[in-house]
Design a protein around this motif. Structure first.
Motif, short mmCIF file in Angstrom:
data_model
loop_
_atom_site.label_atom_id
_atom_site.label_comp_id
_atom_site.label_asym_id
_atom_site.label_seq_id
_atom_site.Cartn_x
_atom_site.Cartn_y
_atom_site.Cartn_z
N THR A 24 9.66 9.56 13.68
CA THR A 24 9.41 9.22 14.98
C THR A 24 8.30 8.18 14.93
O THR A 24 8.33 7.16 15.68
CB THR A 24 9.02 10.47 15.78
OG1 THR A 24 10.16 11.28 15.95
CG2 THR A 24 8.85 10.02 17.35
N LEU A 25 7.23 8.68 14.03
CA LEU A 25 6.05 7.71 14.10
C LEU A 25 5.95 6.50 13.28
O LEU A 25 5.20 5.75 13.08
CB LEU A 25 4.71 8.33 13.66
CG LEU A 25 4.61 9.71 14.50
CD1 LEU A 25 3.12 10.54 14.26
CD2 LEU A 25 4.14 9.11 16.01
N GLY A 26 7.14 6.34 12.31
CA GLY A 26 7.37 5.41 11.60
C GLY A 26 6.48 5.14 10.35
O GLY A 26 5.90 4.33 9.66
N LEU A 27 6.05 6.70 9.69
CA LEU A 27 5.15 6.72 8.65
C LEU A 27 6.07 7.13 7.36
O LEU A 27 7.10 7.81 7.53
CB LEU A 27 3.90 7.73 8.97
CG LEU A 27 3.27 7.65 10.29
CD1 LEU A 27 2.26 9.02 10.45
CD2 LEU A 27 2.26 6.32 9.90
N PRO A 28 5.31 6.97 6.50
CA PRO A 28 5.95 7.50 5.01
C PRO A 28 5.93 8.93 4.98
O PRO A 28 4.92 9.74 5.58
CB PRO A 28 5.21 6.81 3.83
CG PRO A 28 3.97 6.58 4.66
CD PRO A 28 3.95 6.20 6.18
N GLY A 39 0.78 -1.33 0.12
CA GLY A 39 0.02 0.19 0.07
C GLY A 39 0.87 1.41 0.06
O GLY A 39 0.25 2.25 -0.22
N ILE A 40 2.28 1.28 0.31
CA ILE A 40 2.90 2.35 0.37
C ILE A 40 4.00 2.41 -0.67
O ILE A 40 4.16 3.05 -1.46
CB ILE A 40 3.64 2.50 1.56
CG1 ILE A 40 2.41 2.82 2.61
CG2 ILE A 40 4.71 3.75 1.77
CD1 ILE A 40 3.07 2.64 4.14
N TRP A 100 0.19 9.43 5.25
CA TRP A 100 1.62 9.79 5.16
C TRP A 100 1.57 11.51 5.60
O TRP A 100 0.50 12.13 5.74
CB TRP A 100 1.46 10.19 3.57
CG TRP A 100 1.74 9.17 2.81
CD1 TRP A 100 0.72 8.02 2.67
CD2 TRP A 100 2.87 8.69 1.78
NE1 TRP A 100 1.40 7.22 1.49
CE2 TRP A 100 2.79 7.34 1.27
CE3 TRP A 100 4.05 9.31 1.47
CZ2 TRP A 100 3.32 6.92 0.28
CZ3 TRP A 100 5.11 8.56 0.90
CH2 TRP A 100 4.75 7.58 0.18
N LEU A 101 2.76 11.73 6.08
CA LEU A 101 2.92 13.17 6.35
C LEU A 101 3.68 14.07 5.42
O LEU A 101 4.57 13.49 4.72
CB LEU A 101 3.81 13.31 7.66
CG LEU A 101 3.01 12.66 8.87
CD1 LEU A 101 3.94 13.07 10.30
CD2 LEU A 101 1.66 12.94 9.17
N LEU A 102 3.08 15.28 5.03
CA LEU A 102 3.88 16.15 4.25
C LEU A 102 4.43 17.08 4.85
O LEU A 102 4.17 17.64 5.73
CB LEU A 102 2.81 16.48 3.04
CG LEU A 102 2.05 15.46 2.10
CD1 LEU A 102 1.55 14.38 2.72
CD2 LEU A 102 1.09 16.42 1.24
#
Length: 368
Positions: free
Chosen positions: A216-220, A12-13, A202-204
């Motif tokens: 820190t959160l382990g996000l893309p 998915g990523i 996702w964080l932008l």
């Protein structure tokens, strides 16, 4: 036409690099409206672009949230994405991004739960903390003049949104009995059926704040290289240094947005790039409008500081022949180590924009 194996997403990523591309290639769509055109035509172009991207093996197609900008018709990403979902079959669709402080987290969870139900397994939820507009418009959106609160509270808003998406507020929490629907709660209701997983978050960003938080959160993480090029490498380094494995990712995954325009005639590529550069100049100097024509951009009488601004913008746009654009994108990917390149193209007319994406696909030997 079936999507070639090389273009199919690995999960998915992460995506798989198609053709001769070093990494997956994707599309960032601002739904730009040119002088003499309409939002209806711009949205029709977005459908054509999504279909083209799907056919040629681009990995995903994102739409960015902007407000009070006559030349950008993407104020409602969820609405546009639902329309694109109805006209595509396989390509991933998402927000690049939703500006979370402008919205109640529950509303975003409901909107993207709905999108996930419409296009199962194809939806990305990209989130930013900027307003996507000027301060006065942000105040109108948020019904408050305390705009710094939204940015400062972004981690808390993100946590709340994630809880709604996962339907896992702890017992005793004020929202424990509130559910985002469509969502996981429907599977636990009597007669409920488990549906597909929720959209990945996702964080932008265009600075270090979201880079560190995503790590820190382990996000893309998606970085806006197309308007913050000087910060790209420091932000990606910060993201990778801050990264902690999570149930979402076991290793960092970062894409960068990059402006790129290809034409068989390099002079035409520069003419088209100038239209977007002039539109950005007008926006940053408080004169937002429709995207000017190439002729209008050529005839514009730039003052020295304006010329310096526009030259800086042009330097950050990879433009020229298809081969030159491929070489520029390859160099940028190698220099930044980006795991994915998301190409944006702001021009006056949709026809040139569509042709540019075709030529870039050709340059990399993408199928279709």
């Amino acid at each position: 036409m079936d999507t070639p194996d090389a273009a199919r997403p690995a999960d998915g990523i992460r995506g798989t690099a198609p053709g001769g591309a070093p990494v997956p290639l994707s599309v960032l769509d601002l739904v730009t409206v040119g002088s003499g055109s309409t939002a209806r035509r711009a949205l029709r172009t977005s459908v054509e672009l999504a279909r083209l991207a799907e056919r040629r093996g681009y990995h995903r197609h994102w739409v960015a949230e902007h407000h009070s900008m006559p030349g950008v018709a993407s104020s409602s990403p969820a609405v546009i994405l639902a329309h694109l979902a109805a006209h595509t079959e396989r390509i991933r669709l998402g927000s690049g991004g939703v500006m979370l402080p402008n919205h109640a987290p529950l509303v975003i969870a409901e909107q993207f739960g709905t999108l996930e139900a419409l296009a199962p397994g194809r939806v990305d939820l990209g989130l930013g903390r900027a307003p996507g507009t000027d301060g006065a418009t942000a105040a109108a959106l948020r019904r408050t003049d305390r705009l710094t609160d939204g940015a400062d509270d972004f981690p808390e808003q993100l946590a709340e949104l994630t809880r709604f998406l996962d339907d896992d507020f702890p017992d005793g929490h004020p929202y424990a009995r509130i559910h985002a629907v469509p969502g996981p709660v429907q599977a636990t209701a009597p007669g409920g059926v488990r549906s597909s997983a929720r959209p990945p978050v996702w964080l932008l960003g265009s600075s270090g704040f979201s880079a560190r938080l995503a790590g820190t959160l382990g996000l893309p993480f998606a970085f806006a290289h197309h308007f913050s090029a000087r910060n790209t490498v420091p932000a990606l380094d910060l993201y990778r240094d801050s990264f902690r494995p999570s149930p979402v990712l076991d290793a960092p995954y970062a894409l960068i947005g990059v402006a790129a325009l290809a034409s068989d005639d390099p002079r035409e590529a520069r003419r088209q790039a100038m239209t977007g550069a002039l539109a950005m100049l007008r926006l940053t100097t408080g004169r937002p409008g429709l995207i000017p024509t190439p002729e209008e951009a050529e005839a514009y009488d730039f003052r020295p500081m304006e010329r310096e601004f526009v030259d800086g913008r042009l330097a950050d746009i990879v433009h020229g022949t298809p081969g030159e654009v491929r070489a520029g994108l390859d160099e940028l990917q190698k220099r930044t180590g980006a795991d994915e390149l998301m190409i944006t193209a702001s021009t006056h007319g949709g026809e040139f924009r569509l042709r540019s994406y075709e030529l870039i696909a050709d340059a990399y030997g993408l199928p279709g």
